[in-house]
Design a protein around this motif. Structure first.
Motif, PDB file in Angstrom:
ATOM      1  N   LYS A 268      13.676   0.774   8.773  1.00 45.84           N
ATOM      2  CA  LYS A 268      13.996   0.632  10.182  1.00 45.84           C
ATOM      3  C   LYS A 268      13.863   1.987  10.852  1.00 45.84           C
ATOM      4  CE  LYS A 268      19.043   0.946   9.513  1.00 45.84           C
ATOM      5  NZ  LYS A 268      20.323   0.232   9.683  1.00 45.84           N
ATOM      6  N   VAL A 269      13.579   1.951  12.131  1.00 52.17           N
ATOM      7  CA  VAL A 269      13.346   3.176  12.884  1.00 52.17           C
ATOM      8  C   VAL A 269      14.570   4.084  12.793  1.00 52.17           C
ATOM      9  CG1 VAL A 269      12.947   4.132  15.189  1.00 52.17           C
ATOM     10  CG2 VAL A 269      11.704   2.090  14.438  1.00 52.17           C
ATOM     11  N   GLY A 270      14.334   5.350  12.493  1.00 49.92           N
ATOM     12  CA  GLY A 270      15.390   6.343  12.372  1.00 49.92           C
ATOM     13  C   GLY A 270      15.776   6.636  10.943  1.00 49.92           C
ATOM     14  N   ASN A 271      15.499   5.709  10.039  1.00 47.25           N
ATOM     15  CA  ASN A 271      15.815   5.938   8.640  1.00 47.25           C
ATOM     16  C   ASN A 271      14.827   6.911   8.007  1.00 47.25           C
ATOM     17  OD1 ASN A 271      18.097   4.364   8.520  1.00 47.25           O
ATOM     18  ND2 ASN A 271      17.323   2.982   6.944  1.00 47.25           N
ATOM     19  N   ARG A 272      15.212   7.474   6.871  1.00 45.87           N
ATOM     20  CA  ARG A 272      14.317   8.351   6.145  1.00 45.87           C
ATOM     21  C   ARG A 272      13.093   7.555   5.699  1.00 45.87           C
ATOM     22  NH1 ARG A 272      17.179  11.378   1.387  1.00 45.87           N
ATOM     23  NH2 ARG A 272      16.319   9.727   0.074  1.00 45.87           N
ATOM     24  N   ALA A 273      11.941   8.186   5.757  1.00 46.69           N
ATOM     25  CA  ALA A 273      10.688   7.517   5.400  1.00 46.69           C
ATOM     26  C   ALA A 273      10.532   7.488   3.891  1.00 46.69           C
ATOM     27  CB  ALA A 273       9.510   8.217   6.061  1.00 46.69           C
ATOM     28  N   ASP A 274      11.306   6.606   3.252  1.00 42.69           N
ATOM     29  CA  ASP A 274      11.243   6.352   1.816  1.00 42.69           C
ATOM     30  C   ASP A 274      10.751   4.923   1.634  1.00 42.69           C
ATOM     31  OD1 ASP A 274      12.403   8.834   1.474  1.00 42.69           O
ATOM     32  OD2 ASP A 274      14.320   8.078   0.752  1.00 42.69           O
ATOM     33  N   LEU A 275       9.630   4.750   0.965  1.00 41.65           N
ATOM     34  CA  LEU A 275       9.096   3.409   0.778  1.00 41.65           C
ATOM     35  C   LEU A 275       8.140   3.369  -0.400  1.00 41.65           C
ATOM     36  CD1 LEU A 275       5.922   3.426   1.951  1.00 41.65           C
ATOM     37  CD2 LEU A 275       7.164   3.588   4.118  1.00 41.65           C
ATOM     38  N   ALA A 276       7.848   2.147  -0.838  1.00 40.18           N
ATOM     39  CA  ALA A 276       6.900   1.941  -1.927  1.00 40.18           C
ATOM     40  C   ALA A 276       5.945   0.822  -1.562  1.00 40.18           C
ATOM     41  CB  ALA A 276       7.632   1.607  -3.228  1.00 40.18           C
ATOM     42  N   LEU A 277       4.703   0.956  -2.005  1.00 41.64           N
ATOM     43  CA  LEU A 277       3.706  -0.090  -1.865  1.00 41.64           C
ATOM     44  C   LEU A 277       3.584  -0.796  -3.213  1.00 41.64           C
ATOM     45  CD1 LEU A 277       2.951   1.927   0.500  1.00 41.64           C
ATOM     46  CD2 LEU A 277       0.633   1.014   0.306  1.00 41.64           C
ATOM     47  N   LEU A 278       3.707  -2.112  -3.174  1.00 41.52           N
ATOM     48  CA  LEU A 278       3.663  -2.901  -4.405  1.00 41.52           C
ATOM     49  C   LEU A 278       2.332  -3.629  -4.513  1.00 41.52           C
ATOM     50  CD1 LEU A 278       7.233  -4.502  -4.357  1.00 41.52           C
ATOM     51  CD2 LEU A 278       6.537  -2.232  -5.160  1.00 41.52           C
ATOM     52  N   GLY A 279       1.746  -3.594  -5.696  1.00 41.93           N
ATOM     53  CA  GLY A 279       0.484  -4.263  -5.942  1.00 41.93           C
ATOM     54  C   GLY A 279       0.677  -5.549  -6.719  1.00 41.93           C
ATOM     55  N   ARG A 280      -0.281  -5.851  -7.581  1.00 41.70           N
ATOM     56  CA  ARG A 280      -0.212  -7.071  -8.364  1.00 41.70           C
ATOM     57  C   ARG A 280       1.013  -7.058  -9.274  1.00 41.70           C
ATOM     58  NH1 ARG A 280      -5.677  -8.414 -11.345  1.00 41.70           N
ATOM     59  NH2 ARG A 280      -4.383 -10.238 -11.830  1.00 41.70           N
ATOM     60  N   ASP A 281       1.618  -8.218  -9.408  1.00 41.07           N
ATOM     61  CA  ASP A 281       2.810  -8.375 -10.233  1.00 41.07           C
ATOM     62  C   ASP A 281       3.935  -7.450  -9.785  1.00 41.07           C
ATOM     63  OD1 ASP A 281       4.190  -9.702 -12.258  1.00 41.07           O
ATOM     64  OD2 ASP A 281       3.775  -8.123 -13.708  1.00 41.07           O
ATOM     65  N   LEU A 282       3.931  -7.077  -8.513  1.00 41.68           N
ATOM     66  CA  LEU A 282       4.964  -6.245  -7.901  1.00 41.68           C
ATOM     67  C   LEU A 282       5.042  -4.849  -8.523  1.00 41.68           C
ATOM     68  CD1 LEU A 282       7.831  -8.887  -7.488  1.00 41.68           C
ATOM     69  CD2 LEU A 282       5.924  -8.374  -5.958  1.00 41.68           C
TER      70      LEU A 282
END
Length: 392
Positions: free
Chosen positions: A363-377
């Protein structure tokens, strides 16, 4: 340097956001999520543009109960070795974690806390977690029973001072003498109180929650079992809306049927997936240590050498997410991701309040921590604090 060079825009992303799924774009700049919306991305505003190609984009995982990995343990009292654990997890999508300690002597505990405090000051750890020493000998699990002791407010105060405000959670067995007083002291000091490694009955667990405890440590494991005439702490935790229940979903600690029951009873808003991982995580089978105890790992299953008791796990949190989606009936990816990120972040007070930027959700304002998941998560890429730390 052009500040726009720090910006990253993800397009064509299936994002798990508070309230559901958003198919669209996300922009991060200077370590923060600055915009997020459905549809096509806005006009290019500088920086890097990455086409997610319809992959899942999920918040970085938050492991509130972890002891080690990559051959290192937080009990090593060595900031460099502790950073090995942080970096190992970060590259695999776990962007926030506590430094988890196990029962030790008073002097060793102070040394361990002091060492981890350095990393907390630097923002590498979100805090310090004390699992013990105030737990039941009969439910000690992989803790050295000779080092267990009754709750001691004076000792706990020394630990808090050594932690300089970074001790974030402590587990206590509520049936021990002085346990409720220590729970109140912890809560008054801004520390999350958890109950676990306990023989507490239903009423004793309820008393702990009334005193301010808000977490049940790895539900089912090392606590009085659930019985229809003696429901114990498991039923007390599941019945209490104030309580977040930790769950080790590694295929070893909890049967999928029992794990599914927890989700059905408490829901993803109250279930926090954890690893309880030890130093052997990411390494081959063999002999390791947890605290002062010898642990043997075979086929990824870790047990105390002398007793055969299950000793921590050897998974990273995204493994638990995949297993939850694949093995637990009725629990989809949204719920599993929520339990690995938003729920533990909220339980620890890391979601937004009083922080420079919150973690655990996109969400806007949160730290930009994220992951991209591919096949089989599987985790294919990880963004931490707005910078790539892994791309396959």
């Amino acid at each position: 340097m052009d500040q726009s060079a720090t910006a990253i825009t993800l397009t064509n992303a299936r994002m798990i956001v508070p309230g559901g799924v958003c198919e669209g774009w996300l922009r991060a700049d200077r370590g923060r999520i600055v915009s997020l919306d459905a549809g096509e991305a806005p006009p290019h505003g500088g920086g890097e543009v990455v086409n997610a190609r319809g992959r899942w984009v999920v918040p970085g995982a938050v492991d509130m109960h972890i002891h080690g990995g990559a051959g290192a343990a937080f009990t090593d009292a060595d900031p460099e070795r502790a950073m090995r654990i942080v970096e190992f997890n970060r590259a695999r999508g776990v962007t926030t974690l506590l430094g988890g300690l196990v029962t030790a002597t008073p002097s060793d505990t102070l040394k361990q806390v002091a060492a981890l405090t350095e990393l907390c000051d630097a923002g590498e750890l979100a805090g310090i977690y004390l699992e013990g020493p105030y737990i039941a000998k009969s439910k000690c699990g992989a803790h050295d029973p000779a080092l267990l002791r009754e709750p001691d407010p004076a000792e706990f105060d020394r630990i808090l001072k050594a932690g300089r405000g970074h001790v974030r959670m402590v587990t206590v067995a509520p049936e021990l003498p002085g346990a409720l007083e220590l729970i109140r002291l912890a809560v008054d000091s801004g520390v999350v109180a958890a109950i676990g490694h306990t023989e507490a009955d239903y009423d004793q667990a309820r008393a702990a929650f009334d005193a301010g405890a808000t977490v049940a440590t790895h539900l089912y494991n090392q606590m009085r079992p659930l019985h229809h005439r003696d429901p114990g702490p498991i039923a007390a935790a599941l019945n209490d809306e104030r309580v977040t229940v930790e769950l080790i979903n590694d295929g070893v600690h909890v049967h999928p049927g029992a794990a599914a029951l927890v989700f059905a009873s408490a829901g993803s808003d109250r279930v926090a997936l954890i690893t309880d991982a030890m130093s052997a995580t990411g390494l081959e089978d063999g002999e390791y240590t947890l605290g002062k105890l010898r642990v043997v790992v075979e086929g990824g299953r870790a047990v105390v050498a002398e007793t055969g008791t299950i000793a921590s796990s050897t998974i990273v949190l995204p493994d638990a997410v995949r297993r939850t989606v694949h093995d637990l009936p009725g629990v989809g990816i949204e719920a599993a991701v929520h339990s690995a990120a938003a729920t533990p972040a909220r339980a620890l007070g890391l979601d937004s309040a009083g922080l420079d930027a919150g973690v655990g959700s996109l969400k806007v304002g949160n730290r930009a921590d994220l992951a991209l998941l591919g096949r089989d998560l599987a985790v294919e890429a990880v963004l931490h604090n707005g910078a790539w730390v892994h791309r396959s």
